[in-house]
Design an enzyme around this catalytic site. Structure first.
Site, PDB file in Angstrom:
ATOM      1  N   ARG A  54      37.172  35.385  43.311  1.00  0.00           N
ATOM      2  CA  ARG A  54      37.963  36.101  44.306  1.00  0.00           C
ATOM      3  C   ARG A  54      38.422  37.487  43.867  1.00  0.00           C
ATOM      4  NH1 ARG A  54      38.283  30.818  45.147  1.00  0.00           N
ATOM      5  NH2 ARG A  54      38.102  30.922  42.897  1.00  0.00           N
ATOM      6  N   THR A  55      39.020  37.549  42.666  1.00  0.00           N
ATOM      7  CA  THR A  55      39.645  38.809  42.243  1.00  0.00           C
ATOM      8  C   THR A  55      38.585  39.886  42.017  1.00  0.00           C
ATOM      9  OG1 THR A  55      41.279  37.408  41.154  1.00  0.00           O
ATOM     10  CG2 THR A  55      41.363  39.752  40.654  1.00  0.00           C
ATOM     11  N   LYS A  82      28.833  41.940  20.369  1.00  0.00           N
ATOM     12  CA  LYS A  82      28.430  42.368  19.010  1.00  0.00           C
ATOM     13  C   LYS A  82      29.653  42.617  18.141  1.00  0.00           C
ATOM     14  CE  LYS A  82      24.556  44.914  21.023  1.00  0.00           C
ATOM     15  NZ  LYS A  82      24.194  46.305  21.359  1.00  0.00           N
ATOM     16  N   ARG A 104      40.745  42.044  33.611  1.00  0.00           N
ATOM     17  CA  ARG A 104      41.191  40.647  33.427  1.00  0.00           C
ATOM     18  C   ARG A 104      40.877  40.256  31.991  1.00  0.00           C
ATOM     19  NH1 ARG A 104      40.065  35.466  37.212  1.00  0.00           N
ATOM     20  NH2 ARG A 104      41.764  36.512  38.300  1.00  0.00           N
ATOM     21  N   HIS A 132      49.679  38.052  37.138  1.00  0.00           N
ATOM     22  CA  HIS A 132      48.538  38.282  38.042  1.00  0.00           C
ATOM     23  C   HIS A 132      49.154  38.964  39.276  1.00  0.00           C
ATOM     24  CE1 HIS A 132      44.825  37.984  40.035  1.00  0.00           C
ATOM     25  NE2 HIS A 132      44.556  36.700  39.923  1.00  0.00           N
TER      26      HIS A 132
HETATM   27  N1   CP Z   1      42.931  33.453  42.374  1.00  0.00           N
HETATM   28  C1   CP Z   1      42.101  33.968  41.456  1.00  0.00           C
HETATM   29  O1   CP Z   1      42.479  34.765  40.589  1.00  0.00           O
HETATM   30  O2   CP Z   1      40.796  33.552  41.589  1.00  0.00           O
HETATM   31  P1   CP Z   1      39.583  34.032  40.670  1.00  0.00           P
HETATM   32  O3   CP Z   1      39.834  33.493  39.272  1.00  0.00           O
HETATM   33  O4   CP Z   1      38.339  33.434  41.289  1.00  0.00           O
HETATM   34  O5   CP Z   1      39.567  35.527  40.657  1.00  0.00           O
END
Ligand code: CP
Length: 311
Positions: A54-55, A82, A104, A132
């Site tokens: 999603r993100t 590496k 992320r 998040h």
């Molecule tokens: N909700 C969320 O962060 O989903 P993803 O890990 O798929 O990005």
């Protein structure tokens, strides 16, 4: 703000401004032509050191709809394999003059550290169990649209609170907007000292769900359990899995949320998750694109202003 690293740094009025802008992008996203030019001429790099559906997809779509040049770093195929460090990787990309870095990372604090080393805007797409922020913002927009307001609501966050950056960011955001927050889960999945954050803690699901407006379910984050207590899925579903029977303790019009990815039959009944009369899970995904458009638009405005002043 120069970066979006967490909800912690945002004031309630700033959250409202961002959600209002996201609302207008949500309307644009339903038009046949979904394009705007807020990020025209800018370069956006997405660096995901941890899996995402999603993100990552929504940040990419958001950037493209606003006219940015978007590059997704394939971290599995990068020189990180590496032995190159996070900071060296970031400095290398920084030398290519990106304007927006979306990151992320599995370690809490890694995105904040990276933001100190680069001279572009950094957006935290989830760091360890820390924050998040865009997830909490998209959850807030979904709640505001479904319930007509984002204050004086009773919100239950259920499940693996201890390992969840989604729970942490949501607790901060919903608290700042003056909502009542109830955390429900087994004591082993509840962070120590959490009641100091102005939340109510419940071990019993039916007691915790009583008369709430919003039910937010969380996945068991097994990848962050470090070999510690992992509940049996059958037992967990029996006690903490959301089904019609447990949901009946919430308000009759309570909405059901889940940030995804979802494990059907573990923390939520699959039929309930698909029930569009109760579940707003797909709305959350839709609002994810709009919120990320708004977040990048606002950071880009600040970026352009800073650069104009520097000339
Ligand atoms: N909700 C969320 O962060 O989903 P993803 O890990 O798929 O990005």
């Amino acid at each position: 703000h120069r970066h979006l690293l967490g909800i912690e740094a945002l004031r309630p009025d700033e959250i409202t401004v961002l959600l209002d802008l996201a609302d207008s992008y949500a309307a644009l996203n339903r038009q046949p032509d979904k394009h705007a030019d807020a990020l025209a001429g800018l370069t956006q790099i997405n660096m995901f050191f941890e899996n995402s559906t999603r993100t990552q997809a929504s940040f990419e779509i958001a950037g493209k709809r606003l006219g940015a040049d978007v590059m997704n770093m394939a971290m599995q195929a990068s020189s990180v394999k590496k032995g190159e460090t996070l900071i060296d990787t970031a400095l290398t990309l920084n030398a290519m003059h990106p304007d927006l870095l979306v990151v992320r990372h599995p370690h809490s604090g890694a995105v904040d550290l990276l933001a100190q080393k680069v001279n572009c805007a950094v957006l935290n797409a989830g760091d360890g169990r820390h924050e998040h922020p865009t997830q909490a913002l998209l959850d807030a927009l979904t709640i505001r649209r479904a319930r007509g307001r984002l204050h004086r609501l009773s919100v239950a966050i259920c499940g693996d609170i201890a390992h969840s950056r989604v729970a942490r960011s949501n607790i901060m955001l919903l608290g700042k907007m003056e909502n009542r927050i109830r955390l429900i889960g087994p004591p082993t999945l509840m962070p120590a000292g959490i009641s100091e954050f102005g939340v109510e803690v419940f071990e019993d699901m039916k007691e915790g769900l009583k008369d709430v407006d919003v039910v937010m379910m969380l996945r068991l984050q097994k990848e962050r359990m470090d070999g510690g207590f992992i509940p049996s899925e059958r037992e967990y579903y029996h006690r903490y899995g959301l089904d019609e029977e447990k949901l009946a303790f919430a308000k009759p019009d309570a909405i059901v949320m889940h940030p995804g990815p979802m494990n059907r039959g573990v923390e939520i009944d699959g039929t309930l998750a698909d029930d569009i009369n109760r579940s707003v899970i797909q709305d959350q995904v839709e609002m994810g694109v709009a919120v990320r458009m708004a977040a990048m638009d606002l950071l880009a405005r600040n970026l352009r202003l800073t650069r104009t002043e520097a000339v």
